[in-house]
Design an enzyme around this catalytic site. Structure first.
Site, mmCIF file in Angstrom:
data_model
loop_
_atom_site.group_PDB
_atom_site.id
_atom_site.type_symbol
_atom_site.label_atom_id
_atom_site.label_comp_id
_atom_site.label_asym_id
_atom_site.label_seq_id
_atom_site.Cartn_x
_atom_site.Cartn_y
_atom_site.Cartn_z
ATOM 1 N N LYS A 109 0.839 -1.205 0.000
ATOM 2 C CA LYS A 109 0.000 0.000 0.000
ATOM 3 C C LYS A 109 0.871 1.252 0.000
ATOM 4 C CE LYS A 109 -3.604 -2.775 2.011
ATOM 5 N NZ LYS A 109 -2.790 -3.982 2.307
ATOM 6 N N ASP A 172 -3.676 0.067 8.021
ATOM 7 C CA ASP A 172 -3.972 -1.259 7.478
ATOM 8 C C ASP A 172 -3.600 -2.232 8.605
ATOM 9 O OD1 ASP A 172 -4.643 -3.175 5.518
ATOM 10 O OD2 ASP A 172 -2.526 -3.441 5.025
ATOM 11 N N CYS A 225 -7.796 -7.296 6.683
ATOM 12 C CA CYS A 225 -8.074 -8.381 5.730
ATOM 13 C C CYS A 225 -8.848 -9.459 6.483
ATOM 14 C CB CYS A 225 -6.797 -8.907 5.083
ATOM 15 S SG CYS A 225 -5.566 -9.469 6.244
HETATM 16 C C1 LIG Z 1 -1.821 -6.112 7.389
HETATM 17 S S1 LIG Z 1 -0.161 -5.925 7.720
HETATM 18 C C2 LIG Z 1 0.267 -4.548 6.730
HETATM 19 C C3 LIG Z 1 0.362 -4.803 5.254
HETATM 20 C C4 LIG Z 1 0.848 -3.591 4.497
HETATM 21 N N1 LIG Z 1 0.008 -2.448 4.750
HETATM 22 C C5 LIG Z 1 0.949 -3.822 3.006
HETATM 23 O O1 LIG Z 1 0.063 -3.419 2.272
HETATM 24 O O2 LIG Z 1 1.948 -4.385 2.556
HETATM 25 C C6 LIG Z 1 -0.154 -5.244 9.310
HETATM 26 C C7 LIG Z 1 1.204 -4.833 9.836
HETATM 27 O O3 LIG Z 1 1.037 -4.288 11.151
HETATM 28 C C8 LIG Z 1 2.165 -4.619 11.918
HETATM 29 N N2 LIG Z 1 1.835 -4.550 13.377
HETATM 30 C C9 LIG Z 1 1.697 -5.574 14.246
HETATM 31 N N3 LIG Z 1 1.440 -5.103 15.478
HETATM 32 C C10 LIG Z 1 1.417 -3.772 15.409
HETATM 33 C C11 LIG Z 1 1.219 -2.731 16.359
HETATM 34 N N4 LIG Z 1 0.967 -2.993 17.621
HETATM 35 N N5 LIG Z 1 1.291 -1.467 15.906
HETATM 36 C C12 LIG Z 1 1.541 -1.207 14.614
HETATM 37 N N6 LIG Z 1 1.729 -2.140 13.675
HETATM 38 C C13 LIG Z 1 1.668 -3.409 14.063
HETATM 39 C C14 LIG Z 1 2.536 -6.025 11.460
HETATM 40 O O4 LIG Z 1 3.895 -6.288 11.717
HETATM 41 C C15 LIG Z 1 2.196 -5.980 9.978
HETATM 42 O O5 LIG Z 1 3.337 -5.711 9.200
#
Ligand SMILES: C[S@@+](CC[C@H](N)C(=O)[O-])C[C@H]1O[C@@H](n2cnc3c(N)ncnc32)[C@H](O)[C@@H]1O
Length: 467
Positions: A109, A172, A225
Site C-alpha cells: 500500500k 492497514d 483483511c
Molecule cells: C496487514 S499488515 C500490513 C500490510 C501492508 N500495509 C501492506 O500493504 O503491505 C499489518 C502490519 O502491522 C504490523 N503490526 C503488528 N502489530 C502492530 C502494532 N501494535 N502497531 C503497529 N503495527 C503493528 C505487522 O507487523 C504488519 O506488518
C-alpha cells in the site's frame, strides 16, 4: 484446508445458510493473483500481457509474476491481492500531501501511496517489526520512491513526534486474517474468537495514536483483511463515537458489498464501508472504510511546515548513532559527488550544495529535517545518494532505482544471460564505450548501478538482494 468449526458457526449466524455456504465454497478455491504496474516508471517496458484488468484500479492486472523477472527486480511491478489494492486507492492523497502509512510492511500500500504523491510531499512509512521494516525499505527503494521516511516504531512512539501533522493516514491494521485463509495456512491454524477480540483491542490502541497524528478534517482510511465485525464495523463505530464521519466510496463496477450497519452501531452511514468477499470474485477478503476527522484544517496552526518540531537527542540515542546531527557535505565532497554522477538524467533537480546532508559518510536528500524525528528508529530518510569513500563517491542502490524513473543515456542493457549473472553478483563483460558508474538494465528496465572499465562491468548489485 479445514475451515474452523467455530468460524463456520459464527458466519452462518451472521450471513445466513446460503451466503455463508457461498463464502465457505469460495474459501476452498485457489487464491487470485494480480500485480500493479508502477506509474512512476516507464510501463511500456513491461512485457506481460496487460489485458486482464482488476476493475477499479488503474494499472492493475490479474496474473502471476516472478521475483526473478526484470520487471520485479527493477520495481516496475508489485504482486498484490486485488482486494488489498483498494485501501490505498480510497485515500484522497494528492501530490504535496503529508501521508502516514502506520502499519506499512511489506509495503504494497505504501508503494501505491507514493505513486499518488508523484514524488511531491512526504510519505512516512512505518512498520513496528524491524525485520519487516527492512523489507518495506527495500520495496520502496525498488519502486523508485525518494520522498519517504521509513521508520520502525510503535505507534505511541510516533504520535508525540507528529501531532496533528498528516493530511491522510492509512491504518492497514494487523488482524485475525480471515480474508487470508486461501493464502495462509497459519491464518486458518491460529484462528480463534479469542484472537479476533485481541486483534480488535490492538486495533483500538493503534487507532488511538493514529487519531492524534491526523489533522482536523484529515482523512483516515482504516482497513483489515478480515471479515469479523468486531474488527471492522465495530471499530468504525468506535471511531464514529469520537466524531469521525464515514465517507461514501465510489466503487461502481467493482465486485464488493456494502458495510453492515447492523454489525456495528446501526448508523446507516456504515453502508459506506466496503467489504470485499472472496465469493464476489475480486480477490481475497478485505474491509476498508474512509473516514474524516472532525474539525477543519484551519484548526491547525499555520506553521505546520517541515520540520514538525525539534527534539533534544537523548544521550542513549546519540550513543546508538540515532539522532546525531547530519551536516552538509563540504565543497570538496560535493565535487566528488558531482564527478561520480555527471551525465545522469534527474527525475527532480537536486542542488547538491544546498539540499544534501551527510551522516557517517552517507549522503542523502532528506524527506524531512532529521532533527524533527530524532529518537525515532529511521531506516531511510528520503533519497540516499551514496557514500563518501576517501576522495571518491559511490552511488547507492536506491539512487539507481530512483534514476530508473526517467530515460537515461549512461545505461548498459544486459541480455538475459548477463542479467542472471549480474543478479548472482558476478561481473560481466559488455560492449560499451562508457566508463565509470553506469546504470544497469535488462530490457530497458534499470535495476542497479555498475562500474565500467574497458568493457568489464563491476558488480554493484547489493549483496543482500542477490539471487
Ligand atoms: C496487514 S499488515 C500490513 C500490510 C501492508 N500495509 C501492506 O500493504 O503491505 C499489518 C502490519 O502491522 C504490523 N503490526 C503488528 N502489530 C502492530 C502494532 N501494535 N502497531 C503497529 N503495527 C503493528 C505487522 O507487523 C504488519 O506488518
Amino acid at each position: 484446508m479445514e475451515i474452523p468449526v467455530e468460524f463456520k458457526k459464527k458466519f452462518t449466524g451472521l450471513l445466513g445458510e446460503e451466503e455463508a455456504g457461498r463464502l465457505f465454497s469460495a474459501l476452498m478455491e485457489p487464491s487470485k493473483k494480480a500485480y500493479r504496474v508502477n506509474t512512476l516508471k516507464d510501463r511500456t517496458k513491461v512485457i506481460y500481457t496487460l489485458d486482464n484488468l482488476v476493475s477499479g484500479i488503474p494499472s492493475a492486472y490479474y496474473g502471476e509474476i516472478s521475483g526473478k523477472d526484470p520487471e520485479w527486480v527493477s520495481g516496475s511491478v508489485y504482486s498484490q491481492d486485488p482486494a488489498a489494492m483498494f485501501p490505498a486507492h480510497l485515500t484522497a492523497v494528492q501530490p504535496g500531501d503529508k501521508v502516514l502509512d502506520l502499519c506499512a510492511a511489506p509495503g504494497g500500500k505504501s508503494t501505491a501511496l507514493a505513486e499518488k504523491l508523484e514524488g511531491e510531499g512526504l510519505l512516512v512509512a512505518n512498520e513496528i517489526s524491524p525485520s519487516r521494516a527492512k523489507i518495506l525499505r527495500e520495496n520502496l527503494e525498488r519502486w523508485g520512491v525518494g520522498n519517504a521516511l521509513v521508520t520502525s516504531a510503535s505507534p505511541d512512539k510516533l504520535s508525540p513526534v507528529f501531532p496533528e501533522f498528516f493530511d491522510e493516514i492509512l491504518v492497514d491494521a494487523p488482524c485475525s486474517g480471515e480474508g487470508m485463509f486461501r493464502k495462509s495456512e497459519d491464518a486458518v491454524k491460529y484462528w480463534s474468537q479469542e484472537n479476533v477480540e485481541l486483534c480488535a483491542a490492538r486495533q483500538k490502541e493503534i487507532l488511538t495514536e493514529a487519531v492524534k497524528m491526523l489533522k482536523p478534517g484529515g482523512q483516515l482510511v482504516y482497513s483489515t483483511c478480515t471479515f469479523s465485525p468486531e474488527e471492522d464495523e465495530e471499530i468504525v463505530s468506535w471511531l464514529m463515537d469520537q466524531g469521525f464521519t464515514v465517507n461514501p466510496v465510489n466503487l461502481t463496477g467493482v465486485p464488493h458489498a456494502d458495510g453492515r450497519p447492523d454489525w456495528g452501531n446501526g448508523d446507516e452511514s456504515l453502508v459506506n464501508c466496503a467489504r470485499f468477499w472472496p465469493q464476489d470474485g475480486l480477490g481475497e477478503g478485505q474491509f476498508a472504510a474512509s473516514l474524516t476527522k472532525p474539525g477543519t484544517a484551519s484548526d491547525v496552526a499555520a506553521d505546520d511546515q517541515f520540520p514538525v518540531r525539534k527534539k533534544k537527542v537523548k544521550a542513549k540515542d546519540r550513543k546508538k548513532g540515532r539522532g546525531a546531527s547530519p551536516e552538509r557535505p563540504s565543497k570538496e565532497e560535493v565535487g566528488y559527488i558531482e564527478a561520480a554522477l555527471a551525465g545522469f538524467a534527474w527525475p527532480k533537480a537536486i542542488n547538491f550544495g544546498r539540499d544534501l546532508l551527510k551522516s557517517n559518510d552517507h549522503v542523502f536528500w532528506p524527506a524531512i529535517d532529521p532533527s524533527a524525528v530524532a529518537g525515532v528508529k529511521i531506516l531511510n530518510n528520503g533519497l540516499e545518494l551514496g557514500m563518501l569513500k576517501k576522495k571518491r563517491f559511490e552511488p547507492s542502490h536506491q539512487l539507481a532505482e530512483w534514476l530508473g524513473q526517467v530515460a537515461q543515456d549512461k545505461v548498459v542493457d544486459l541480455d538475459e544471460a548477463g542479467y542472471e549473472r549480474y543478479l548472482h553478483g558476478e561481473s560481466v563483460q559488455v560492449e560499451s564505450a562508457l566508463s565509470g558508474f553506469v546504470l544497469v538494465a535488462c530490457r530497458g528496465m534499470v535495476f542497479s548501478f555498475g562500474k565500467l572499465a574497458k568493457g568489464q562491468l563491476k558488480n554493484y548489485y547489493p549483496k543482500g538482494l542477490r539471487q
